[in-house]
Design an enzyme around this catalytic site. Sequence first.
Site, PDB file in Angstrom:
ATOM      1  N   ARG A 104      22.908 -47.906 -16.106  1.00 40.84           N
ATOM      2  CA  ARG A 104      23.244 -47.121 -14.906  1.00 40.84           C
ATOM      3  C   ARG A 104      22.011 -46.306 -14.565  1.00 40.84           C
ATOM      4  O   ARG A 104      21.537 -45.498 -15.377  1.00 40.84           O
ATOM      5  CB  ARG A 104      24.431 -46.199 -15.178  1.00 40.84           C
ATOM      6  N   HIS A 131      27.288 -51.464  -7.124  1.00 40.74           N
ATOM      7  CA  HIS A 131      28.191 -51.158  -8.252  1.00 40.74           C
ATOM      8  C   HIS A 131      29.111 -52.372  -8.454  1.00 40.74           C
ATOM      9  O   HIS A 131      30.325 -52.292  -8.261  1.00 40.74           O
ATOM     10  CB  HIS A 131      28.996 -49.885  -7.948  1.00 40.74           C
TER      11      HIS A 131
END
Length: 301
Positions: A104, A131
């Site tokens: 991330r 995402h």
Amino acid sequence: MSIKHYLQFKDFSREEYDHLFQRSVFIKQQFKTYQPYQPLKDRTLAMVFEKNSTRTRVSFEAGMYQMGGIAINLTTGDTQLGRGEPIDDVARVISRMVDVVMIRTFDHQIIERFAEYSRVPVINGLTDEHHPCQIMADVFTFIEHRGPIDGRVVAWIGDGNNVARSWLQAAKGFGFKLHVSTPPGFELQVGDDGGDHLKIFADPMEAARGAHLVTTDVWTSMGWEDETEDRKQKFADWQVDAEMMQVAASNALFMHCLPAHRGEEVTAEVIDGAQSVVWDEAENRLHTQKALLEYLLLGKV
Ligand code: CP
Ligand code: NVA
């Protein structure tokens, strides 16, 4: 041998998603009936978090343990990344020691660069632009509740952000329509992902009209905190409330990737109401990502 990464939603074909969802059903069933399923014994996942997380951290870490493997959690603050070690070097080193990496981070180019230098599969756990793991879980959740998503209408209300961009790629891959309404200045940058499956609306109520799924996200994503107060003014009309759910299809679902701000992008009445499936959506991160790990490490089983 070429390595398969999962950096954007469009990295997988429809046929691969059909496989992943079929495996997710099986893996979820095993979990719900307390039957161990441990095909990843002795496999290691490294997770690199350059931004905060609750769902992504827990779902990947718990998922890896449940499948018999182990997970290592790394953050910018406690690794040499925080002291400026080049991403290429970090990728070379970590990928010699583990079997799969989840990252991330901020700019999408960082994860692309990591993947370029990695010997093992790399999974996008969120970048500023994408995402995909979230939308994989969301599409699975829609199908669980309402059957095929093909030909349906999904309304995106709010910021043209990372989650919206992954929805747009899903619309193309699964053949549904994405209605998007963002405040001026916060439009979704569509690039190559635009086409017949995308329709832009100035009025959020019109975007939601007749939709089978209404979805939104925070007004201010991680990394844009300086704009929070300004965005509160500009996004005020882009709130999903009961009136908006009323113009959607009669059995429309509501989704939100979470964390949510009740009273900002969604009212408590909607997110805590009967049409909301946000808790199923969050739980399905676990099951679909276990299927993803299985696929990247073992292929089609
Ligand atoms: N939806 C999501 O990715 O949540 P986290 O930021 O808690 O991981
Ligand atoms: N768009 C949000 C999603 C958080 C899961 C963000 O990037 O902060």
